[in-house]
Write a protein that holds these residues in place. Structure first.
Motif, PDB file in Angstrom:
ATOM      1  N   PHE A 166       0.832  -1.204   0.000  1.00 24.84           N
ATOM      2  CA  PHE A 166       0.000   0.000   0.000  1.00 24.84           C
ATOM      3  C   PHE A 166       0.870   1.258   0.000  1.00 24.84           C
ATOM      4  CE2 PHE A 166      -2.187   3.448   2.182  1.00 24.84           C
ATOM      5  CZ  PHE A 166      -3.349   3.542   1.438  1.00 24.84           C
ATOM      6  N   VAL A 167       1.855   1.302   0.876  1.00 29.24           N
ATOM      7  CA  VAL A 167       2.721   2.479   0.973  1.00 29.24           C
ATOM      8  C   VAL A 167       3.511   2.669  -0.318  1.00 29.24           C
ATOM      9  CG1 VAL A 167       4.742   3.443   2.150  1.00 29.24           C
ATOM     10  CG2 VAL A 167       2.848   2.509   3.483  1.00 29.24           C
ATOM     11  N   LEU A 168       4.093   1.595  -0.820  1.00 24.56           N
ATOM     12  CA  LEU A 168       4.890   1.724  -2.034  1.00 24.56           C
ATOM     13  C   LEU A 168       4.043   2.143  -3.235  1.00 24.56           C
ATOM     14  CD1 LEU A 168       7.274  -1.343  -1.639  1.00 24.56           C
ATOM     15  CD2 LEU A 168       7.878   1.085  -1.488  1.00 24.56           C
ATOM     16  N   HIS A 169       2.823   1.620  -3.340  1.00 24.35           N
ATOM     17  CA  HIS A 169       1.975   1.939  -4.494  1.00 24.35           C
ATOM     18  C   HIS A 169       1.242   3.266  -4.323  1.00 24.35           C
ATOM     19  CE1 HIS A 169      -1.373   1.668  -7.345  1.00 24.35           C
ATOM     20  NE2 HIS A 169      -0.553   0.905  -8.054  1.00 24.35           N
ATOM     21  N   ASP A 170       0.457   3.380  -3.260  1.00 18.67           N
ATOM     22  CA  ASP A 170      -0.427   4.541  -3.125  1.00 18.67           C
ATOM     23  C   ASP A 170       0.240   5.767  -2.511  1.00 18.67           C
ATOM     24  OD1 ASP A 170      -2.330   2.933  -4.230  1.00 18.67           O
ATOM     25  OD2 ASP A 170      -3.717   3.009  -2.550  1.00 18.67           O
ATOM     26  N   VAL A 171       1.300   5.578  -1.759  1.00 16.13           N
ATOM     27  CA  VAL A 171       1.984   6.729  -1.156  1.00 16.13           C
ATOM     28  C   VAL A 171       3.202   7.122  -1.988  1.00 16.13           C
ATOM     29  CG1 VAL A 171       3.175   7.591   0.901  1.00 16.13           C
ATOM     30  CG2 VAL A 171       1.151   6.132   1.159  1.00 16.13           C
TER      31      VAL A 171
ATOM     32  N   GLY B 268       4.065   5.811  -5.090  1.00 11.07           N
ATOM     33  CA  GLY B 268       3.802   5.859  -6.520  1.00 11.07           C
ATOM     34  C   GLY B 268       4.485   4.800  -7.373  1.00 11.07           C
ATOM     35  N   TYR B 269       4.947   3.721  -6.767  1.00  9.24           N
ATOM     36  CA  TYR B 269       5.568   2.651  -7.540  1.00  9.24           C
ATOM     37  C   TYR B 269       4.507   1.831  -8.266  1.00  9.24           C
ATOM     38  CZ  TYR B 269      10.091   3.354  -5.276  1.00  9.24           C
ATOM     39  OH  TYR B 269      11.277   3.876  -4.849  1.00  9.24           O
ATOM     40  N   ARG B 270       4.884   1.249  -9.417  1.00  8.28           N
ATOM     41  CA  ARG B 270       4.018   0.339 -10.153  1.00  8.28           C
ATOM     42  C   ARG B 270       4.188  -1.066  -9.571  1.00  8.28           C
ATOM     43  NH1 ARG B 270       7.193   2.201 -14.072  1.00  8.28           N
ATOM     44  NH2 ARG B 270       7.618   0.073 -14.776  1.00  8.28           N
ATOM     45  N   HIS B 271       3.226  -1.943  -9.847  1.00 11.77           N
ATOM     46  CA  HIS B 271       3.276  -3.302  -9.297  1.00 11.77           C
ATOM     47  C   HIS B 271       4.539  -4.054  -9.718  1.00 11.77           C
ATOM     48  CE1 HIS B 271      -0.505  -3.195  -7.232  1.00 11.77           C
ATOM     49  NE2 HIS B 271      -1.113  -2.759  -8.306  1.00 11.77           N
ATOM     50  N   GLU B 272       4.992  -3.836 -10.943  1.00  9.69           N
ATOM     51  CA  GLU B 272       6.209  -4.510 -11.404  1.00  9.69           C
ATOM     52  C   GLU B 272       7.411  -4.064 -10.566  1.00  9.69           C
ATOM     53  OE1 GLU B 272       4.079  -2.799 -13.423  1.00  9.69           O
ATOM     54  OE2 GLU B 272       3.081  -4.558 -14.277  1.00  9.69           O
ATOM     55  N   GLU B 273       7.473  -2.773 -10.249  1.00  7.35           N
ATOM     56  CA  GLU B 273       8.572  -2.259  -9.428  1.00  7.35           C
ATOM     57  C   GLU B 273       8.479  -2.790  -8.000  1.00  7.35           C
ATOM     58  OE1 GLU B 273       9.384   2.132 -11.280  1.00  7.35           O
ATOM     59  OE2 GLU B 273       7.447   1.810 -10.304  1.00  7.35           O
ATOM     60  N   ILE B 274       7.271  -2.835  -7.471  1.00  9.85           N
ATOM     61  CA  ILE B 274       7.065  -3.354  -6.119  1.00  9.85           C
ATOM     62  C   ILE B 274       7.465  -4.822  -6.066  1.00  9.85           C
ATOM     63  CG2 ILE B 274       5.325  -3.887  -4.352  1.00  9.85           C
ATOM     64  CD1 ILE B 274       3.805  -1.353  -5.405  1.00  9.85           C
TER      65      ILE B 274
ATOM     66  N   ILE C 134       8.413 -10.391  -4.770  1.00 12.37           N
ATOM     67  CA  ILE C 134       7.135 -11.093  -4.874  1.00 12.37           C
ATOM     68  C   ILE C 134       6.632 -10.965  -6.311  1.00 12.37           C
ATOM     69  CG2 ILE C 134       6.500 -10.742  -2.444  1.00 12.37           C
ATOM     70  CD1 ILE C 134       4.698  -8.402  -3.368  1.00 12.37           C
ATOM     71  N   PRO C 135       5.700 -11.831  -6.745  1.00  9.21           N
ATOM     72  CA  PRO C 135       5.122 -11.663  -8.083  1.00  9.21           C
ATOM     73  C   PRO C 135       4.278 -10.380  -8.158  1.00  9.21           C
ATOM     74  CG  PRO C 135       4.731 -13.883  -7.253  1.00  9.21           C
ATOM     75  CD  PRO C 135       5.268 -13.077  -6.104  1.00  9.21           C
ATOM     76  N   ALA C 136       4.224  -9.775  -9.339  1.00  8.85           N
ATOM     77  CA  ALA C 136       3.436  -8.557  -9.525  1.00  8.85           C
ATOM     78  C   ALA C 136       1.967  -8.794  -9.178  1.00  8.85           C
ATOM     79  CB  ALA C 136       3.573  -8.045 -10.961  1.00  8.85           C
ATOM     80  N   GLY C 137       1.444  -9.970  -9.492  1.00  7.22           N
ATOM     81  CA  GLY C 137       0.056 -10.290  -9.157  1.00  7.22           C
ATOM     82  C   GLY C 137      -0.178 -10.300  -7.652  1.00  7.22           C
ATOM     83  N   THR C 138       0.808 -10.752  -6.896  1.00 11.32           N
ATOM     84  CA  THR C 138       0.702 -10.745  -5.436  1.00 11.32           C
ATOM     85  C   THR C 138       0.662  -9.304  -4.934  1.00 11.32           C
ATOM     86  OG1 THR C 138       1.842 -12.858  -5.274  1.00 11.32           O
ATOM     87  CG2 THR C 138       1.818 -11.488  -3.289  1.00 11.32           C
ATOM     88  N   SER C 139       1.451  -8.458  -5.541  1.00 11.26           N
ATOM     89  CA  SER C 139       1.427  -7.042  -5.180  1.00 11.26           C
ATOM     90  C   SER C 139       0.027  -6.471  -5.401  1.00 11.26           C
ATOM     91  CB  SER C 139       2.455  -6.267  -6.006  1.00 11.26           C
ATOM     92  OG  SER C 139       2.371  -4.890  -5.768  1.00 11.26           O
ATOM     93  N   GLY C 140      -0.549  -6.783  -6.544  1.00 12.84           N
ATOM     94  CA  GLY C 140      -1.894  -6.290  -6.845  1.00 12.84           C
ATOM     95  C   GLY C 140      -2.940  -6.801  -5.877  1.00 12.84           C
ATOM     96  N   SER C 141      -2.860  -8.076  -5.534  1.00 15.08           N
ATOM     97  CA  SER C 141      -3.863  -8.628  -4.614  1.00 15.08           C
ATOM     98  C   SER C 141      -3.684  -8.070  -3.204  1.00 15.08           C
ATOM     99  CB  SER C 141      -3.832 -10.158  -4.611  1.00 15.08           C
ATOM    100  OG  SER C 141      -2.617 -10.641  -4.092  1.00 15.08           O
ATOM    101  N   ARG C 142      -2.438  -7.863  -2.779  1.00 17.16           N
ATOM    102  CA  ARG C 142      -2.214  -7.276  -1.452  1.00 17.16           C
ATOM    103  C   ARG C 142      -2.716  -5.836  -1.398  1.00 17.16           C
ATOM    104  NH1 ARG C 142       3.854  -9.533   0.130  1.00 17.16           N
ATOM    105  NH2 ARG C 142       3.223 -11.715   0.307  1.00 17.16           N
TER     106      ARG C 142
END
Length: 173
Positions: free
Chosen positions: A130-135, A137-143, A149-157
């Motif tokens: 949440f912090v990396l994406h919404d605060v 501004g990282y994309r799921h691939e970067e996270i 972790i897989p990008a899909g896991t980032s999205g689901s979390r």
């Protein structure tokens, strides 16, 4: 060229060559964001020490920065890895990290304090995404790369974190 107008790329090159003043400019430009990351990842009491440790590491590894990504992306990757490594070394529990230990440390609004408290209640895995994406501004691939972790896991979390926060905000409304 005036120091205030000197491009960061010049400072990076100069720091790589051992210019301490150039590295200090890099530090001053990026330390607040690294400090904020340490706080968001639950290390507010140690954020100053973590920030210092990260920049010692950056100084040592600066020659490894190859310019394929933005400097800030590389710096934040090093910072996040150092923060997560610190957590693992200390074997800290994943859910006991208060983000705001002192409500006066925020921007002064009750809504901000309430949101910080809710974010602090997220399990660490969801909070990190949440912090990396919404605060930050990282994309799921970067996270995915940052956290291993897989990008899909980032999205689901992220989805689960937002669901939790929405439900908690609705309960408090």
């Amino acid at each position: 060229m005036a120091t205030a107008q000197r491009p960061e790329t010049d400072d990076i090159s100069a720091a790589r060559a051992g210019d301490h003043a150039a590295f200090e400019r890099i530090f001053r430009a990026h330390a607040p964001r690294v400090h904020a990351l340490a706080c968001w990842f639950g290390h507010e009491p140690d954020a100053d020490d973590i920030t210092q440790d990260v920049f010692v590491l950056i100084w040592r590894k600066l020659r490894l920065f190859d310019g394929r990504s933005a400097f800030t992306t590389w710096l934040h990757r090093v910072a996040i890895n150092a923060i997560l490594s610190r957590q693992r070394r200390r074997r800290e529990p994943a859910t006991d990290f208060p983000i705001v230990s002192d409500p006066t440390h925020t921007d002064g609004t009750e809504d901000r304090v309430a949101l910080d408290d809710l974010i602090a209640q997220l399990p660490a895995e969801m909070r990190h995404v949440f912090v990396l994406h919404d605060v930050e501004g990282y994309r799921h691939e970067e996270i995915a790369t940052l956290l291993g972790i897989p990008a899909g896991t980032s999205g689901s979390r992220l989805h689960r974190a937002r669901q939790f926060l929405r439900a908690a905000l609705n309960d408090n409304a």
